[in-house]
Each structure stands twice: as C-alpha cells, then as structure tokens.
Design a protein around this motif. Sequence first.
Motif, PDB file in Angstrom:
ATOM      1  N   PRO A  96      -6.617  79.056 -80.444  1.00 40.65           N
ATOM      2  CA  PRO A  96      -5.191  78.793 -80.671  1.00 40.65           C
ATOM      3  C   PRO A  96      -4.284  79.738 -79.885  1.00 40.65           C
ATOM      4  O   PRO A  96      -3.142  79.381 -79.593  1.00 40.65           O
ATOM      5  CB  PRO A  96      -5.020  79.001 -82.177  1.00 40.65           C
ATOM      6  CG  PRO A  96      -6.181  79.808 -82.620  1.00 40.65           C
ATOM      7  CD  PRO A  96      -7.295  79.566 -81.651  1.00 40.65           C
ATOM      8  N   GLN A 116      -4.330  78.312 -76.472  1.00 42.39           N
ATOM      9  CA  GLN A 116      -3.961  76.883 -76.581  1.00 42.39           C
ATOM     10  C   GLN A 116      -4.954  75.974 -75.849  1.00 42.39           C
ATOM     11  O   GLN A 116      -4.590  75.115 -75.066  1.00 42.39           O
ATOM     12  CB  GLN A 116      -2.527  76.660 -76.094  1.00 42.39           C
ATOM     13  CG  GLN A 116      -1.537  77.426 -76.956  1.00 42.39           C
ATOM     14  CD  GLN A 116      -0.088  77.173 -76.611  1.00 42.39           C
ATOM     15  OE1 GLN A 116       0.782  77.856 -77.115  1.00 42.39           O
ATOM     16  NE2 GLN A 116       0.197  76.203 -75.783  1.00 42.39           N
ATOM     17  N   PHE A 133      -8.630  80.740 -87.563  1.00 43.36           N
ATOM     18  CA  PHE A 133      -7.465  80.451 -88.407  1.00 43.36           C
ATOM     19  C   PHE A 133      -7.620  81.161 -89.750  1.00 43.36           C
ATOM     20  O   PHE A 133      -8.729  81.369 -90.238  1.00 43.36           O
ATOM     21  CB  PHE A 133      -7.322  78.939 -88.634  1.00 43.36           C
ATOM     22  CG  PHE A 133      -6.890  78.191 -87.410  1.00 43.36           C
ATOM     23  CD1 PHE A 133      -5.545  78.128 -87.056  1.00 43.36           C
ATOM     24  CD2 PHE A 133      -7.833  77.575 -86.594  1.00 43.36           C
ATOM     25  CE1 PHE A 133      -5.143  77.454 -85.911  1.00 43.36           C
ATOM     26  CE2 PHE A 133      -7.438  76.893 -85.446  1.00 43.36           C
ATOM     27  CZ  PHE A 133      -6.093  76.840 -85.097  1.00 43.36           C
ATOM     28  N   VAL A 146       0.604  74.233 -84.170  1.00 38.85           N
ATOM     29  CA  VAL A 146      -0.655  73.664 -84.674  1.00 38.85           C
ATOM     30  C   VAL A 146      -0.436  73.051 -86.061  1.00 38.85           C
ATOM     31  O   VAL A 146      -0.014  73.740 -86.995  1.00 38.85           O
ATOM     32  CB  VAL A 146      -1.766  74.740 -84.747  1.00 38.85           C
ATOM     33  CG1 VAL A 146      -3.034  74.145 -85.356  1.00 38.85           C
ATOM     34  CG2 VAL A 146      -2.056  75.315 -83.366  1.00 38.85           C
ATOM     35  N   TYR A 195       0.633  79.654 -86.505  1.00 42.97           N
ATOM     36  CA  TYR A 195       0.896  79.018 -85.203  1.00 42.97           C
ATOM     37  C   TYR A 195       1.926  77.899 -85.362  1.00 42.97           C
ATOM     38  O   TYR A 195       1.708  76.951 -86.113  1.00 42.97           O
ATOM     39  CB  TYR A 195      -0.395  78.443 -84.605  1.00 42.97           C
ATOM     40  CG  TYR A 195      -1.391  79.522 -84.274  1.00 42.97           C
ATOM     41  CD1 TYR A 195      -1.280  80.278 -83.098  1.00 42.97           C
ATOM     42  CD2 TYR A 195      -2.413  79.837 -85.162  1.00 42.97           C
ATOM     43  CE1 TYR A 195      -2.174  81.301 -82.822  1.00 42.97           C
ATOM     44  CE2 TYR A 195      -3.311  80.854 -84.882  1.00 42.97           C
ATOM     45  CZ  TYR A 195      -3.185  81.592 -83.716  1.00 42.97           C
ATOM     46  OH  TYR A 195      -4.067  82.607 -83.452  1.00 42.97           O
TER      47      TYR A 195
END
Lengths: 406, 406
Positions: B86, B89, B274, B295, B292
């Motif tokens: 993340p 990306q 995450f 997301v 984020y």
Amino acid sequence: MKNPKVVILGAGYGGMMTTVKFQKMVGTNEVDITLVNKHDYHYQTTWLHENSAGTLHHDQTRIQIKDVVDFNKVNFVQDTVQSIDPKAQKVQLENGELEYDYLVIGLGFETATFGIKGLEENALMISNINNARLIREHIEYNFSRYNNEPGERDDLITIAVGGAGFTGIEFVGELANRVPELCKEYDIPREKVRIITVEAGPTALAGFDEELVEYAMNRLEAKGVEFLIGTPVKEATEDGIIVEKDGQEEEIKTKNFIWAAGVKANSIVQESGFEVNRGKVEVRDDMRAPDYDNVFVVGDCALIMNEETGRPYPPTAQIAMQEAEVIAHNLKELVRDGSELESFEFNNRGTVASLGQRDAIGVVFGDKKLYGWTASVMKKVIDNRYLLKLGGMGLLLKKGKFKFFH
Amino acid sequence: MKNPKVVILGAGYGGMMTTVKFQKMVGTNEVDITLVNKHDYHYQTTWLHENSAGTLHHDQTRIQIKDVVDFNKVNFVQDTVQSIDPKAQKVQLENGELEYDYLVIGLGFETATFGIKGLEENALMISNINNARLIREHIEYNFSRYNNEPGERDDLITIAVGGAGFTGIEFVGELANRVPELCKEYDIPREKVRIITVEAGPTALAGFDEELVEYAMNRLEAKGVEFLIGTPVKEATEDGIIVEKDGQEEEIKTKNFIWAAGVKANSIVQESGFEVNRGKVEVRDDMRAPDYDNVFVVGDCALIMNEETGRPYPPTAQIAMQEAEVIAHNLKELVRDGSELESFEFNNRGTVASLGQRDAIGVVFGDKKLYGWTASVMKKVIDNRYLLKLGGMGLLLKKGKFKFFH
C-alpha cells in the motif's frame, strides 16, 4: 405325484432366456420352476461399457426380473449360489439349500486376471451394474479432484484400459464421447486428458476383419484414443501400470485403470466337480453336461466347439440366447418324459462392435461388412431385438435404444 | 493528464458489485479500471452448499464476468493476488504487477480451522466452485463404492458436517433432499445413511431467534439429520472425526467430513501490513482503510462494528453489496476530486436460512418471523433480487431461481 423340480441358476442372458421360454411351454401346475439370482434384476452385460463410461444410465441396462418372469409359474429366490452337488442334486445358497430334478447352470463369467501382479487390487472391472457405476463415479471423482490438487496431477485425468478386444474397444469408444463432457463439467482442457488402450496381443479386435480393425482404430485415434498394441501389462500399482513395450518396461501413471481384457467361466462350476475344459463344461449337443443327464449348462459356463475352426465359439449374448432356446425345449421334453431332444447348432447372425456415438463396425449376413452410422443403427437394432424377444413390445418400449441419430 | 488508475481485487459480492456500479458512474475515458480475479467467473458463495450437496448445478451459481462487466470500461485481469504494497501503491500478482491510484480490496474469505488437528488434510471445505463440485463427487463416489466393498462399510455412507451455523444448516438441509436420490442411484437403503451435524457451541444457528432454531432442528431431524450440539471436533483423521461429548472422546467413522464451521478474512490483507482487527481491516465510515486514503476494503475483509450490540456485523452477501454501493460512489467522488464522500450505514433487510427444498426459516422487516414454504419463497426472491441488481433482467432470467414449488 410330485411336480418335477427345475432349478435355474443365474439370470444372465442364458438363464433369463431359458426361464422366459420355458415358462411359456408348461402349465402352472406342471413343473416347479425356481430361478435363483443375486439381484432382483437382470442386466445386459453387453451394455455395461456404456454405464461404465457414463454415457448410458444403468437403469436402462437393468430389467426387473418380475417384469419379464411370470411369478405365477416361477418361484424367484434372491440369493447367491455357493456350490452345486450334482450327485445329491442339491444347490447350496448363501441363505439356504435347493433340491432339483433338473438343473440349468447359467452362472456367467468372472474377470480373468492372468496372474498379473496387483491387478485384482488396483484395476476396476466392467463386470456388473455395481462395478459399472463405480467406474463411472471413479473417473468422474478423479476429474473433479484435478483442479483441487496442487501440481499437475495428470494421473487423475489419464484413463488406461487394459485390452483392445470387444469390450475394451467399445468402452474407449464411449469414453471418447464422455471425456469432452467431463472436461466441460470440471474446467479441464481436453488436450490434457489421455485415453490409452493397452493390448498384449498383436492386434486390436482379434478375430475381426483387418479392414474393419483399421477403420475402428483410425476413428478412435481421431477422437484422441491412443493405442499400445503388442504391449502386455506387467503390473498394476496404486499409481498406475507397468507395461512392456519393445522389451522395455515403462510406467503409465494413472488413477483410472480399467481391466477389460478377458473373462472366464464362474469358478463355482469347476469347484463343484464338473468335468471342465478351460474352466467350462463342454456340453453335449443337447446342451447337457457330459456326466449328468439332468444338468444343462448355458452361456459363459458352457463350451461348444466350432468344428470348422477347431476352436470354441466365443462367449456372446447371441450364442447364450440360442442355447437357451434349445435348453427350454429339451427341459420340456424331459419333464414330460419325452425323448425328442433338440441339438444345438449355432446360427451366426454376425457381430457389431460400437465405437461410441453414431459409429460402429460389424459383419452381418455371413460376410457383409458394415461401417459408421449404418453399423451403429444395426447395433441398436440387435439390442432392441433382444428386448423384444425377452419381454415383448412393453419391454422394448421401456428399455430400447431409439436415438439412432445420437 | 493521465487517467486515475482504479484497481479492484476480487470478483466476489463486494468487488463485483463495486465494479458494476462504478462502471456506470464514469465515462469510458475518465478512469482506468482494472478488475483482478482468479477465475473468469464470479460465483455466488451463498449457493455453494447446494452445488456441494448436488442439488443445484454449479453453472447456475457462477456468472461469467464478461456477462456483467463492461469490458469497454474495465480491463479484466485473470490472475491471483500474491500481496499488496500500500505504500508503493502496487499489487503483486502471480504473473505480473499492477500500480494503482485507488484500490478496492475484496479478496473474500478463507476457511478457519481453529488449529484443529488433521482438519486441513482430512476435511472438505465449501469455499469455491472447485471445492463444491469436489464435495458433490466425493460423496457420490463413496456411495458408489458401498456395494462394491466387502463388509459393512458404513463410513462410506456417513456424512459428518462440522458446524451448525448458517452454512452447515443450509448444507444438511440440501443433503437431506439429496441422500434419497443417492440411495436410489446406488441401491442403498436410506436408513443405513447417516447425516450428522457436529456443533461446538451451545446451539445451532447461533444468533437466530430460538423459536426458529427449534423449528429448523425439528424439521431437519424429521428428515433424518442428527445433531450433536455442544460437541467440539477434536481431530479429523483419514477414518473419521474425534469429537468430545460430555467430557468423553468419541470417534465417528466417516469418509465424508465437510467442515462448514467458520471463515476468516483472506490472510493477504494482514500479511500486506494493514492494521487489522480479527484479521480484518476495521474500515472508516466511508469504507476506507484507516491508514490509507486511497484504499477501500469490502466484504469479508472489512470489519464494521454494530454500535448497538458492540460486536462486528457478520460477513454476509447483503452487507458486502451495500458496502459496494458506498464504495462505488466514493470512488467516483475521489477520481473527480469531489469531497462528498458517503458514510456506510447497514440497512438490515433480514436473513433467511434455507432448510432444503420448500423449507426455510427467516426474519425479515425487522422482526417478522417466517417459516416453511413462505420463507423458502422469500429466500429465492432475495437470491433473484441480487441477480437483477448485478446484471439486470437478462441475468435474472438466465440464472434465477423460479421453481418456487420445488
């Protein structure tokens, strides 16, 4: 005076046709007829390859005995024959004993494994309704596993068939039609699947006309069937088969090995002390066992020499049915103290081998060769004729094959 | 200027509905949308118990992605997600890599085995199309073996289901309808077959109204389903399962053990760094991951607290679809530099659990209880409403359930 006791063992082609013919010849209170069979249904052994491949449902192949046998005239016993004592005129069943004055032995075949190592444990056999639907499900289960197993488990979608004789060829013909359906059902590319026929002898369909054999092999190869001819199976294991090709041993990995390479007579016959030749009773002209005047043998347990070739006639549904007609007549003579016993004479009406949907090969009317769709129609006509003979129009309409264009 | 890149991972209820809604909100040249999925089809997880039991064909459960997704607007990539980065990306696929400006994670569930010994190796799981048809064939294969094995192999026709939650109950409901068909197909007396539901918790259908639970259990017991409640599975072996009942260990011999007792979020979410709660991303009101802004998380990978009960909403198709609508809207806002982000609010339309053919239980319109045929019709109406929403009338007519009397 007591009625004579006629006991018929086995409701295969021979036993069934004997019963049906004989019950029509005698009165209700003239003879005590008993038919013994393991199941309460008769099945058409010659259709089992279709049930095994999954192209025909087994309920079309089996016929309830009560639907063709007249239970007012015939006492039906569902049991398994253990042994016969021809001197004492008794039959030992799993759950009882029967006495007889006249006996008809129609106990059918067993699979011949020729002593090949691991065959009994690791091969599936096309020998009855239970086995046939097991084979269908066995293959389908392995196809369903394919996309659930890690790695490329091609052994799950490789089908090896032992024997390129009549049954083996008819079976791979059906498989060639079934496999594309299985591929669609389980999202498997058709080109990943192998159908391999392994034959020890020097040719497929031994005894058939060479031109027809070549046609059959070409057509099956075009549908993706592979042939390994002159290649005996040396061993069957959990993981596949070991074959011998050009003096070299080679392993074919498969979880689907079906043995379709040979049959022998039910071993009960030999074990019961009858004089045998290749495990069968070489019957007299009137279909009686050589050593007993009150015992008839029919179908796969009987051996009849073809005097032209010096070899026994192959065991087929066709010969069993013709034998049964002679036996029914001769039984009637004996129970009525007649002496006009008929002699059996084989009337070869030809042979047709199916190659799957809309294709077949055959020889009929002595020497007329048939191919393709015409032969496949003839095959269905033969199948239907049997049903008509056994159970009349009602049975034909119920179980017949009418999809001539499929 | 380059178009913003939106990547949607997974074509389950959440990912699929997000894609379908979002593609309608944007122009062809406004956004680059990419949908990634392992298969080229979407499937209805809530129908898999029917495919597994063999009462519904899996082709009715799966929908080709091309039939509902507009490939002029969406780039479909058939691949498997390996990990997400993340910060960079990027999404790592088995056969490539994708960059994104906005990401939607809809990677669904995995089976939770709770560390039970032997479960992974010896249980079948109802988790996707491949597994479902394997379960169907696995059970059918064992039934086909029953009359071919020496001795009384009751383990072949005993089916044990781990878990009497929603999936477990719906599955045994279908099995209760399927088993009589299997018995007929393989000549097995129905009374020999056992269907046993094993549940560790103190009740079946935890969370459902007590009266409905009792109705469900009575109806299923009447169809021959056995319940072992308060009975944890301690171990699964090749030969069966070991359960603990009243402090005693007991073995249930079975070759058919299906684990339907729990799901957890796809572990890729946690492994990709995450922040998680019970393995899931506890999303903000606008369905974005807390850490984020680009997301979104949808469906079984997302966790949303029910403020009334203080516990997370259970992961259902219903909630995933409602989340997807919010995500599609919010994505549109973000790619257009808007700021009108919507907040998710769960609108509970009720729950209906099927008990097999023509029977079900449910709660709808807040607190209205439904039973029997009425509930079973409502279940089909719910299923059909989803199809209508996903693919319009065309899809509904193709894949809908219209046999209200079956």
